[in-house]
Design an enzyme around this catalytic site. Structure first.
Site, PDB file in Angstrom:
ATOM      1  N   ASP A   8       0.852  -1.187   0.000  1.00  0.00           N
ATOM      2  CA  ASP A   8       0.000   0.000   0.000  1.00  0.00           C
ATOM      3  C   ASP A   8       0.886   1.235   0.000  1.00  0.00           C
ATOM      4  O   ASP A   8       1.819   1.344   0.808  1.00  0.00           O
ATOM      5  CB  ASP A   8      -0.907   0.019   1.231  1.00  0.00           C
ATOM      6  CG  ASP A   8      -2.018  -1.020   1.149  1.00  0.00           C
ATOM      7  OD1 ASP A   8      -2.086  -1.738   0.135  1.00  0.00           O
ATOM      8  OD2 ASP A   8      -2.818  -1.112   2.097  1.00  0.00           O
ATOM      9  N   ASP A 129     -15.337  -3.107  -1.437  1.00  0.00           N
ATOM     10  CA  ASP A 129     -14.948  -2.828  -0.054  1.00  0.00           C
ATOM     11  C   ASP A 129     -16.224  -2.609   0.753  1.00  0.00           C
ATOM     12  O   ASP A 129     -17.027  -1.728   0.441  1.00  0.00           O
ATOM     13  CB  ASP A 129     -14.066  -1.585   0.017  1.00  0.00           C
ATOM     14  CG  ASP A 129     -12.870  -1.692  -0.924  1.00  0.00           C
ATOM     15  OD1 ASP A 129     -12.319  -2.800  -1.053  1.00  0.00           O
ATOM     16  OD2 ASP A 129     -12.499  -0.674  -1.532  1.00  0.00           O
TER      17      ASP A 129
END
Length: 243
Positions: A8, A129
Protein backbone atom coordinates in the site's frame (compact mmCIF):
# COMPACT_ATOMS: atom_id res chain seq x y z
CA UNK A 1 -4.52 -20.57 -4.73
CA UNK A 2 -2.66 -17.28 -4.84
CA UNK A 3 -1.29 -15.45 -1.81
CA UNK A 4 -0.98 -11.77 -2.70
CA UNK A 5 1.40 -9.72 -0.54
CA UNK A 6 0.12 -6.16 -0.35
CA UNK A 7 2.09 -3.01 -0.97
CA UNK A 8 0.00 0.00 0.00
CA UNK A 9 1.43 3.34 -1.10
CA UNK A 10 0.97 6.66 0.67
CA UNK A 11 3.16 9.63 -0.26
CA UNK A 12 5.60 7.25 -1.95
CA UNK A 13 6.05 5.11 1.16
CA UNK A 14 5.06 1.53 1.95
CA UNK A 15 2.40 1.71 4.63
CA UNK A 16 -0.50 -0.12 6.27
CA UNK A 17 -3.66 1.52 7.50
CA UNK A 18 -5.98 0.45 10.30
CA UNK A 19 -9.62 0.11 9.21
CA UNK A 20 -8.79 2.17 6.11
CA UNK A 21 -8.11 5.30 8.17
CA UNK A 22 -5.53 7.49 6.40
CA UNK A 23 -4.54 8.96 9.77
CA UNK A 24 -4.00 5.54 11.37
CA UNK A 25 -0.93 4.70 9.36
CA UNK A 26 2.14 2.57 10.01
CA UNK A 27 5.11 3.17 7.71
CA UNK A 28 7.08 0.06 6.76
CA UNK A 29 9.57 1.61 4.38
CA UNK A 30 10.34 4.37 1.93
CA UNK A 31 11.57 2.16 -0.93
CA UNK A 32 8.63 0.38 -2.63
CA UNK A 33 10.91 -1.16 -5.24
CA UNK A 34 13.07 -2.78 -2.57
CA UNK A 35 9.98 -4.16 -0.88
CA UNK A 36 8.76 -5.61 -4.16
CA UNK A 37 12.16 -7.21 -4.76
CA UNK A 38 12.09 -8.71 -1.27
CA UNK A 39 8.70 -10.29 -1.96
CA UNK A 40 10.05 -11.68 -5.24
CA UNK A 41 13.06 -13.17 -3.46
CA UNK A 42 10.73 -14.86 -0.99
CA UNK A 43 8.95 -16.61 -3.84
CA UNK A 44 5.74 -14.66 -4.43
CA UNK A 45 4.34 -14.77 -7.97
CA UNK A 46 1.84 -11.91 -7.57
CA UNK A 47 1.68 -8.51 -5.87
CA UNK A 48 -1.37 -6.53 -4.77
CA UNK A 49 -0.56 -2.81 -4.95
CA UNK A 50 -2.81 0.06 -3.85
CA UNK A 51 -2.32 3.77 -4.49
CA UNK A 52 -3.95 5.06 -1.31
CA UNK A 53 -3.54 8.72 -2.23
CA UNK A 54 -5.10 7.93 -5.57
CA UNK A 55 -8.10 6.29 -3.94
CA UNK A 56 -8.80 9.48 -2.00
CA UNK A 57 -8.03 11.96 -4.78
CA UNK A 58 -9.69 10.00 -7.56
CA UNK A 59 -6.64 10.01 -9.82
CA UNK A 60 -3.31 8.15 -10.03
CA UNK A 61 -0.80 9.71 -7.60
CA UNK A 62 2.02 7.29 -6.77
CA UNK A 63 3.09 6.57 -10.36
CA UNK A 64 6.83 6.73 -9.64
CA UNK A 65 6.51 4.22 -6.81
CA UNK A 66 4.40 1.88 -8.97
CA UNK A 67 6.99 2.05 -11.75
CA UNK A 68 9.73 1.19 -9.22
CA UNK A 69 7.70 -1.81 -8.06
CA UNK A 70 7.11 -2.96 -11.63
CA UNK A 71 10.83 -2.71 -12.43
CA UNK A 72 11.81 -4.68 -9.33
CA UNK A 73 9.22 -7.46 -9.43
CA UNK A 74 9.43 -10.09 -12.19
CA UNK A 75 6.06 -11.66 -11.40
CA UNK A 76 2.56 -10.32 -11.94
CA UNK A 77 0.92 -7.41 -10.19
CA UNK A 78 -2.54 -5.97 -9.80
CA UNK A 79 -3.08 -2.31 -8.96
CA UNK A 80 -5.94 -0.32 -7.52
CA UNK A 81 -6.57 3.16 -6.20
CA UNK A 82 -7.94 6.15 -8.07
CA UNK A 83 -8.42 4.38 -11.40
CA UNK A 84 -11.57 6.03 -12.71
CA UNK A 85 -11.33 6.09 -16.52
CA UNK A 86 -10.47 3.94 -19.52
CA UNK A 87 -7.49 6.22 -20.11
CA UNK A 88 -6.20 5.53 -16.59
CA UNK A 89 -6.61 1.81 -17.12
CA UNK A 90 -4.75 1.83 -20.42
CA UNK A 91 -1.93 3.94 -19.01
CA UNK A 92 -1.28 1.50 -16.16
CA UNK A 93 -1.47 -1.54 -18.42
CA UNK A 94 1.04 0.05 -20.77
CA UNK A 95 3.67 0.30 -18.02
CA UNK A 96 3.29 -3.39 -17.26
CA UNK A 97 0.55 -3.68 -14.65
CA UNK A 98 -1.14 -7.03 -15.32
CA UNK A 99 -4.55 -6.31 -13.81
CA UNK A 100 -6.21 -3.10 -12.66
CA UNK A 101 -8.70 -2.96 -9.81
CA UNK A 102 -11.76 -0.78 -10.21
CA UNK A 103 -13.47 0.13 -6.96
CA UNK A 104 -15.28 3.44 -6.65
CA UNK A 105 -15.92 3.70 -10.39
CA UNK A 106 -17.42 0.20 -10.38
CA UNK A 107 -20.12 1.41 -8.00
CA UNK A 108 -20.53 4.79 -9.69
CA UNK A 109 -20.40 3.72 -13.35
CA UNK A 110 -20.90 -0.04 -13.90
CA UNK A 111 -21.00 0.41 -17.67
CA UNK A 112 -17.39 1.61 -17.63
CA UNK A 113 -16.42 -1.73 -16.09
CA UNK A 114 -18.27 -3.59 -18.84
CA UNK A 115 -16.51 -1.51 -21.49
CA UNK A 116 -13.12 -2.01 -19.80
CA UNK A 117 -13.64 -5.76 -19.80
CA UNK A 118 -14.41 -5.66 -23.52
CA UNK A 119 -11.30 -3.61 -24.28
CA UNK A 120 -8.92 -5.32 -21.87
CA UNK A 121 -10.10 -8.93 -21.42
CA UNK A 122 -8.72 -10.76 -18.41
CA UNK A 123 -7.17 -7.60 -16.97
CA UNK A 124 -10.04 -6.03 -15.03
CA UNK A 125 -10.68 -6.76 -11.36
CA UNK A 126 -13.51 -5.24 -9.33
CA UNK A 127 -12.71 -4.16 -5.78
CA UNK A 128 -15.66 -4.41 -3.41
CA UNK A 129 -14.95 -2.83 -0.05
CA UNK A 130 -17.68 -3.38 2.53
CA UNK A 131 -18.33 -1.82 5.91
CA UNK A 132 -21.16 -3.41 7.82
CA UNK A 133 -22.07 -5.26 4.63
CA UNK A 134 -22.51 -2.03 2.64
CA UNK A 135 -20.25 -0.89 -0.18
CA UNK A 136 -17.78 1.89 0.69
CA UNK A 137 -16.26 4.17 -1.96
CA UNK A 138 -13.90 7.13 -2.33
CA UNK A 139 -11.08 5.46 -0.39
CA UNK A 140 -13.62 3.94 2.05
CA UNK A 141 -14.78 7.38 3.16
CA UNK A 142 -18.37 7.08 1.90
CA UNK A 143 -20.90 4.27 2.33
CA UNK A 144 -24.35 3.92 0.83
CA UNK A 145 -27.13 1.38 0.77
CA UNK A 146 -25.73 -0.92 -1.91
CA UNK A 147 -24.65 -4.32 -0.64
CA UNK A 148 -21.53 -6.17 -1.71
CA UNK A 149 -23.68 -8.88 -3.29
CA UNK A 150 -25.69 -6.34 -5.30
CA UNK A 151 -22.51 -4.88 -6.75
CA UNK A 152 -20.91 -8.25 -7.47
CA UNK A 153 -23.98 -9.52 -9.31
CA UNK A 154 -23.98 -6.42 -11.51
CA UNK A 155 -20.83 -7.76 -13.18
CA UNK A 156 -21.80 -11.40 -13.48
CA UNK A 157 -21.68 -11.34 -17.28
CA UNK A 158 -19.12 -8.57 -17.77
CA UNK A 159 -16.00 -10.71 -17.99
CA UNK A 160 -14.40 -9.49 -14.75
CA UNK A 161 -11.27 -11.52 -13.95
CA UNK A 162 -11.77 -11.48 -10.17
CA UNK A 163 -13.37 -9.66 -7.27
CA UNK A 164 -11.29 -8.40 -4.35
CA UNK A 165 -13.64 -8.45 -1.36
CA UNK A 166 -12.39 -6.41 1.59
CA UNK A 167 -14.05 -6.32 4.99
CA UNK A 168 -13.08 -2.82 6.14
CA UNK A 169 -14.00 -3.62 9.73
CA UNK A 170 -11.13 -6.11 9.78
CA UNK A 171 -8.59 -4.49 7.48
CA UNK A 172 -5.22 -4.05 9.15
CA UNK A 173 -6.62 -5.26 12.47
CA UNK A 174 -5.20 -8.81 12.42
CA UNK A 175 -8.55 -10.16 13.63
CA UNK A 176 -8.96 -12.88 11.03
CA UNK A 177 -10.52 -13.04 7.58
CA UNK A 178 -14.30 -12.71 7.40
CA UNK A 179 -14.41 -16.09 5.70
CA UNK A 180 -18.15 -16.59 6.11
CA UNK A 181 -19.01 -13.41 4.20
CA UNK A 182 -16.28 -14.01 1.62
CA UNK A 183 -17.41 -17.57 0.86
CA UNK A 184 -21.05 -16.47 0.75
CA UNK A 185 -20.15 -13.89 -1.90
CA UNK A 186 -18.05 -16.40 -3.83
CA UNK A 187 -20.92 -18.89 -3.80
CA UNK A 188 -23.36 -16.28 -5.13
CA UNK A 189 -21.42 -15.31 -8.27
CA UNK A 190 -19.35 -17.09 -10.89
CA UNK A 191 -16.47 -14.58 -10.63
CA UNK A 192 -13.48 -15.78 -8.55
CA UNK A 193 -13.22 -13.92 -5.24
CA UNK A 194 -10.04 -12.83 -3.42
CA UNK A 195 -10.28 -12.55 0.36
CA UNK A 196 -8.90 -9.30 1.79
CA UNK A 197 -8.81 -7.76 5.24
CA UNK A 198 -7.89 -9.23 8.60
CA UNK A 199 -5.35 -11.95 7.80
CA UNK A 200 -3.63 -12.57 11.13
CA UNK A 201 -1.54 -15.71 10.74
CA UNK A 202 -1.16 -18.95 8.83
CA UNK A 203 -4.46 -20.28 10.19
CA UNK A 204 -6.28 -17.73 8.06
CA UNK A 205 -4.42 -18.94 4.98
CA UNK A 206 -5.21 -22.51 5.96
CA UNK A 207 -8.90 -21.65 6.32
CA UNK A 208 -9.08 -19.93 2.92
CA UNK A 209 -7.29 -22.86 1.28
CA UNK A 210 -9.62 -25.34 2.96
CA UNK A 211 -12.67 -23.43 1.72
CA UNK A 212 -11.22 -23.33 -1.78
CA UNK A 213 -10.39 -27.03 -1.69
CA UNK A 214 -13.98 -27.68 -0.59
CA UNK A 215 -15.27 -25.97 -3.71
CA UNK A 216 -15.57 -22.28 -2.83
CA UNK A 217 -14.79 -20.06 -5.83
CA UNK A 218 -11.83 -18.35 -4.17
CA UNK A 219 -8.78 -17.25 -6.14
CA UNK A 220 -6.72 -16.53 -3.04
CA UNK A 221 -6.08 -14.09 -0.21
CA UNK A 222 -4.28 -10.80 0.34
CA UNK A 223 -2.00 -10.23 3.32
CA UNK A 224 -0.36 -7.03 4.44
CA UNK A 225 0.30 -6.22 8.08
CA UNK A 226 0.67 -9.88 9.12
CA UNK A 227 3.53 -10.30 6.65
CA UNK A 228 5.23 -7.03 7.58
CA UNK A 229 4.99 -7.69 11.31
CA UNK A 230 6.17 -11.29 10.99
CA UNK A 231 2.97 -12.84 12.33
CA UNK A 232 2.65 -14.69 9.03
CA UNK A 233 5.82 -16.39 7.85
CA UNK A 234 5.86 -15.94 4.09
CA UNK A 235 7.75 -19.12 3.28
CA UNK A 236 5.54 -21.25 5.50
CA UNK A 237 2.45 -19.73 3.92
CA UNK A 238 3.72 -20.35 0.39
CA UNK A 239 4.63 -23.91 1.28
CA UNK A 240 1.11 -24.45 2.60
CA UNK A 241 -0.68 -23.15 -0.49
CA UNK A 242 1.62 -25.05 -2.84
CA UNK A 243 1.30 -28.32 -0.93
Amino acid sequence: MILFPAIDLKDGQVVRLLYGDMDAVTVYGDNPGAQAAAFADTGFDWLHVVDLNGAIEGRPVNREAVEAIRAAFPGKMQLGGGIRSLENIEAWLKIGVDRVILGTIAARDPELVHEACRRFPGQIVVGIDAKGGKVAVEGWVETGEMTALDLAQAFETAGVAAIVFTDIDRDGALTGVNLEATVALADAVSIPVIASGGVADIEDIRAVKAARDAGANLEGAISGRALYDGRLDARDALALIHA
